[in-house]
Scaffold this motif. Structure first.
Motif, PDB file in Angstrom:
ATOM      1  N   GLU A 151     -16.408  24.539  15.719  1.00 45.67           N
ATOM      2  CA  GLU A 151     -17.706  24.534  15.131  1.00 45.67           C
ATOM      3  C   GLU A 151     -17.698  23.870  13.633  1.00 45.67           C
ATOM      4  O   GLU A 151     -18.584  23.238  13.332  1.00 45.67           O
ATOM      5  N   ALA A 175     -17.440  20.138  13.743  1.00 46.80           N
ATOM      6  CA  ALA A 175     -18.813  19.656  13.998  1.00 46.80           C
ATOM      7  C   ALA A 175     -19.683  19.602  12.977  1.00 46.80           C
ATOM      8  O   ALA A 175     -20.430  18.493  12.806  1.00 46.80           O
ATOM      9  N   GLU A 176     -19.606  20.676  11.930  1.00 45.88           N
ATOM     10  CA  GLU A 176     -20.514  20.733  10.868  1.00 45.88           C
ATOM     11  C   GLU A 176     -20.124  19.617  10.197  1.00 45.88           C
ATOM     12  O   GLU A 176     -20.954  18.870   9.387  1.00 45.88           O
ATOM     13  N   THR A 210     -13.703  12.494  10.401  1.00 45.25           N
ATOM     14  CA  THR A 210     -12.939  13.866  10.364  1.00 45.25           C
ATOM     15  C   THR A 210     -11.792  13.735  10.855  1.00 45.25           C
ATOM     16  O   THR A 210     -10.869  14.350  10.311  1.00 45.25           O
ATOM     17  N   ALA A 218     -18.434  16.826  10.703  1.00 47.75           N
ATOM     18  CA  ALA A 218     -18.993  15.562  11.357  1.00 47.75           C
ATOM     19  C   ALA A 218     -20.295  15.313  11.047  1.00 47.75           C
ATOM     20  O   ALA A 218     -20.598  13.933  11.152  1.00 47.75           O
ATOM     21  N   ALA A 219     -21.179  16.239  11.086  1.00 49.20           N
ATOM     22  CA  ALA A 219     -22.551  16.011  11.027  1.00 49.20           C
ATOM     23  C   ALA A 219     -22.903  15.637   9.582  1.00 49.20           C
ATOM     24  O   ALA A 219     -24.096  15.042   9.292  1.00 49.20           O
ATOM     25  N   ILE A 220     -22.067  16.022   8.676  1.00 49.89           N
ATOM     26  CA  ILE A 220     -22.368  16.005   7.170  1.00 49.89           C
ATOM     27  C   ILE A 220     -21.966  14.348   6.582  1.00 49.89           C
ATOM     28  O   ILE A 220     -22.721  13.948   5.984  1.00 49.89           O
TER      29      ILE A 220
END
Length: 189
Positions: free
Chosen positions: A80, A83-84, A67, A86-88
């Motif tokens: 935030e 972070a979303e 990212t 990076a999680a996907i």
């Protein structure tokens, strides 16, 4: 299984120089070979659009190995949201995100305020961005309206010496990446 071939240090330097001069590169991605260049090189973007015979208004996708590699092209994302994403990622999911005004309309598409970005699920494509220390344009490797290239041989047949080919196998994805509007969550492809 070969994900892009490991390039020697000399080949890496030559590829970097090729891209800095506005050259194009073809490389394996999740579902087909991608055709790319450095996103901040307008001459390379024009060359890629001409080679593909692609309308300029459409815009292009940019990939990165994480990212953080994509953030310099985008408007500031709240932590935030970062972070979303990076999680996907990594995943075959491309998001349209608000772009910095300095990003070329050749890259984002004429009159558009968003850029299509992805951290690909293909480890070789991520490794190529990491090795080159840059994001890369990633559009399907084909001329507009023609079948996408799925092998190194098909790339060479369609484009000859007009592109630097990083050989390897594509991923197992059968369809192109999803494209999702980052503001609305609406799936566009």
């Amino acid at each position: 299984m070969r994900f892009p071939r490991i390039l020697s240090a000399a080949a890496q330097r030559k590829l970097k120089a090729h891209l800095q001069r506005g050259g194009l590169v073809a490389y394996p991605t999740e579902s087909c070979y991608g055709l790319g260049c450095l996103p901040e090189r307008p001459a390379a973007l024009k060359r890629l659009i001409r080679l593909k015979k692609r309308p300029q208004y459409k815009g292009l996708i940019v990939i990165g190995d994480d990212t953080g590699r994509l953030l310099p092209l985008l408007e500031t994302l709240p932590p935030e949201r970062q972070a979303e994403l990076a999680a996907i990622w990594p995943a075959p999911k491309t998001f349209l995100l608000r772009v910095r005004p300095s990003v070329s309309p050749l890259l984002r598409g004429k009159g558009r305020s968003k850029l299509a970005v992805r951290v690909p699920a293909h480890s070789g494509a991520r490794r190529l961005c990491r090795m080159l220390d840059t994001p890369l344009v990633s559009t399907s490797c084909n001329r507009a309206g023609k079948r996408v290239c799925k092998t190194e041989r098909e790339v060479r047949r369609q484009f000859g010496r007009q592109v630097w080919v990083v050989g390897g196998q594509i991923g197992k994805q059968k369809t192109p990446s999803q494209i999702i509007d980052g503001d609305t969550g609406l799936r566009l492809r």
